[in-house]
Scaffold this motif. Structure first.
Motif, PDB file in Angstrom:
ATOM      1  N   MET A  86      87.683 -21.428 -33.040  1.00 55.11           N
ATOM      2  CA  MET A  86      87.289 -21.192 -34.426  1.00 55.11           C
ATOM      3  C   MET A  86      86.013 -20.362 -34.523  1.00 55.11           C
ATOM      4  N   VAL A  87      84.989 -20.782 -33.756  1.00 57.44           N
ATOM      5  CA  VAL A  87      83.681 -20.108 -33.820  1.00 57.44           C
ATOM      6  C   VAL A  87      83.183 -19.871 -32.390  1.00 57.44           C
ATOM      7  N   PRO A  88      83.809 -18.965 -31.647  1.00 61.09           N
ATOM      8  CA  PRO A  88      83.500 -18.817 -30.224  1.00 61.09           C
ATOM      9  C   PRO A  88      82.092 -18.339 -29.913  1.00 61.09           C
ATOM     10  N   ASN A  89      81.453 -17.640 -30.863  1.00 61.71           N
ATOM     11  CA  ASN A  89      80.140 -17.055 -30.585  1.00 61.71           C
ATOM     12  C   ASN A  89      78.993 -17.789 -31.267  1.00 61.71           C
ATOM     13  N   SER A  90      79.249 -18.975 -31.776  1.00 65.40           N
ATOM     14  CA  SER A  90      78.200 -19.721 -32.467  1.00 65.40           C
ATOM     15  C   SER A  90      77.200 -20.295 -31.473  1.00 65.40           C
ATOM     16  N   LEU A  91      76.040 -20.673 -31.997  1.00 68.26           N
ATOM     17  CA  LEU A  91      74.999 -21.271 -31.161  1.00 68.26           C
ATOM     18  C   LEU A  91      75.481 -22.572 -30.534  1.00 68.26           C
ATOM     19  N   ALA A  92      76.227 -23.369 -31.309  1.00 65.72           N
ATOM     20  CA  ALA A  92      76.740 -24.642 -30.796  1.00 65.72           C
ATOM     21  C   ALA A  92      77.755 -24.404 -29.682  1.00 65.72           C
ATOM     22  N   ALA A  93      78.632 -23.401 -29.847  1.00 65.40           N
ATOM     23  CA  ALA A  93      79.630 -23.094 -28.815  1.00 65.40           C
ATOM     24  C   ALA A  93      78.947 -22.678 -27.516  1.00 65.40           C
ATOM     25  N   THR A  94      77.884 -21.881 -27.636  1.00 65.83           N
ATOM     26  CA  THR A  94      77.127 -21.471 -26.447  1.00 65.83           C
ATOM     27  C   THR A  94      76.498 -22.671 -25.761  1.00 65.83           C
ATOM     28  N   SER A  95      75.961 -23.602 -26.554  1.00 66.32           N
ATOM     29  CA  SER A  95      75.352 -24.817 -25.983  1.00 66.32           C
ATOM     30  C   SER A  95      76.405 -25.643 -25.249  1.00 66.32           C
ATOM     31  N   TYR A  96      77.569 -25.817 -25.881  1.00 62.78           N
ATOM     32  CA  TYR A  96      78.664 -26.552 -25.241  1.00 62.78           C
ATOM     33  C   TYR A  96      79.040 -25.912 -23.903  1.00 62.78           C
ATOM     34  N   ARG A  97      79.186 -24.602 -23.899  1.00 64.56           N
ATOM     35  CA  ARG A  97      79.615 -23.911 -22.676  1.00 64.56           C
ATOM     36  C   ARG A  97      78.599 -24.078 -21.551  1.00 64.56           C
ATOM     37  N   ASN A  98      77.316 -24.006 -21.892  1.00 69.29           N
ATOM     38  CA  ASN A  98      76.276 -24.199 -20.881  1.00 69.29           C
ATOM     39  C   ASN A  98      76.324 -25.608 -20.293  1.00 69.29           C
ATOM     40  N   ILE A  99      76.543 -26.597 -21.157  1.00 68.27           N
ATOM     41  CA  ILE A  99      76.626 -27.988 -20.700  1.00 68.27           C
ATOM     42  C   ILE A  99      77.865 -28.186 -19.829  1.00 68.27           C
ATOM     43  N   ILE A 100      78.984 -27.629 -20.258  1.00 71.14           N
ATOM     44  CA  ILE A 100      80.233 -27.759 -19.491  1.00 71.14           C
ATOM     45  C   ILE A 100      80.077 -27.113 -18.117  1.00 71.14           C
ATOM     46  N   GLN A 101      79.388 -25.967 -18.058  1.00 72.70           N
ATOM     47  CA  GLN A 101      79.166 -25.312 -16.765  1.00 72.70           C
ATOM     48  C   GLN A 101      78.340 -26.198 -15.840  1.00 72.70           C
ATOM     49  N   ARG A 102      77.338 -26.873 -16.388  1.00 80.02           N
ATOM     50  CA  ARG A 102      76.520 -27.770 -15.566  1.00 80.02           C
ATOM     51  C   ARG A 102      77.336 -28.949 -15.051  1.00 80.02           C
ATOM     52  N   ILE A 103      78.253 -29.447 -15.870  1.00 78.33           N
ATOM     53  CA  ILE A 103      79.125 -30.547 -15.429  1.00 78.33           C
ATOM     54  C   ILE A 103      80.054 -30.067 -14.318  1.00 78.33           C
TER      55      ILE A 103
END
Length: 327
Positions: A295-312
């Motif tokens: 829905m919102v791939p470039n939002s600030l929240a989406a970026t935060s999620y992706r960074n967290i998922i990468q760390r996991i």
């Protein structure tokens, strides 16, 4: 957490517990006030549930097992579990499964756009309900005739349902199994740690919001993890500030009066995986059963999620290498 013939320890024993095999079981000073005192003193505790070994064999096809926890309700734990599943499944080469063990409040079917779906039985067991070809979901919500039905179960029946999810579902070859848990540190949490413990749990992701009323309960959750020897992958601070989409001004909807998750992680020596800001589109995506990333791939929240998922993912990769080195 041993379980016998219809009898089970109902809480994590105190650190001074003499142990169920001791002559002082149920009679030592440390046993006073323990909910298991009568059971230990009676000598009726049996050996481990045989299902633990059976589940261990069943879970050999699951590479990584992740628990999503929070001592507090309403902090976005199920929302994060769903986003973690969607994010991992963006890699078509990865097979992802999401297990909802919030028996009394199963919200995952709604969030994943699967409300009204039913579980199908096959010769190899229950089949998960699939969002995508590489993303399967299992929840007690699929077993209810209506999403408004109340599940009014005592602990033993909840434990039996969790055991059945792990033992009877045909998970197949899975890269990541994400387990969404209810708030607190009670029956469901003890059961999932007990039954999955033998199969090896990579660790837990703990969700909180910035305000102290949430952090109080999250500290209990972290202590629970340490008592049951469950590794903590890290903490996610959800609803961390709100940026107005028009004026771009940031507001603290839940003020971190005691320093928020960052200060708590520093004090308790646990990693902070990241902070996810409030975004109205997150709630909308959950209500519509759609992936926030689409829905919102470039939002600030989406970026935060992706960074967290990468760390996991990085944590799981390191964990796999360490296990290979130890074998």
């Amino acid at each position: 957490m041993a379980e016998g013939a219809g009898l089970a320890l109902v809480a994590v024993p105190p650190q001074e517990c003499p142990g169920t095999g001791s002559d002082q079981a149920g009679e030592a000073e440390a046993c006073r006030g323990c909910p298991n005192q009568g059971l230990c003193a009676s000598g009726r505790l049996a050996g481990p549930d045989p299902a633990i070994q059976e589940i261990k064999e069943k879970m050999r096809t699951v590479k990584h097992k992740l628990l999503v926890l929070s001592g507090k309700g309403g902090v976005g734990k199920s929302t994060f579990s769903a986003h973690l599943a969607h994010g991992l499944a963006e890699d078509d080469a990865k097979q992802v499964a999401l297990l909802d063990i919030d028996i009394c409040g199963p919200s995952i079917p709604k969030i994943m756009g699967l409300e009204g779906e039913q579980v199908h039985q096959s010769g190899s067991g229950w089949s998960p309900v699939y969002v995508e070809e590489n993303l399967g979901v299992m929840s007690v919500g699929f077993l209810l005739s209506s999403p408004d039905d109340a599940v009014i179960w005592r602990g033993p029946k909840k434990n039996g349902m969790i055991k059945q999810f792990l033992h009877d579902v045909d998970w197949g070859e899975i890269d990541y199994l994400i387990v969404d848990t209810p708030p607190g540190t009670s029956d469901e949490h003890l059961s999932i740690v007990q039954y999955l413990g033998g199969a090896g749990i990579d660790g837990a992701v703990v969700i909180t919001t910035p305000q102290e009323v949430a952090l109080q309960d999250v500290r209990k959750e972290i202590n629970f993890c340490r008592k049951v020897k469950l590794p903590i992958i890290g903490v996610v601070e959800n609803m961390s500030g709100f940026v107005c989409p028009k004026c771009k001004k940031e507001s603290q909807i839940f003020p971190p009066t005691t320093g928020g998750a960052e200060a708590m992680c520093h004090n308790l020596n646990v990693p902070l995986l990241g902070k996810v800001p409030l975004d109205p589109q997150i709630g909308k995506s959950c209500d519509e059963g759609r992936s926030f990333f689409s829905m919102v791939p470039n939002s600030l929240a989406a970026t935060s999620y992706r960074n967290i998922i990468q760390r996991i993912q990085d944590y799981c990769s390191r964990n796999s290498r360490q296990q290979e080195e130890n074998t």
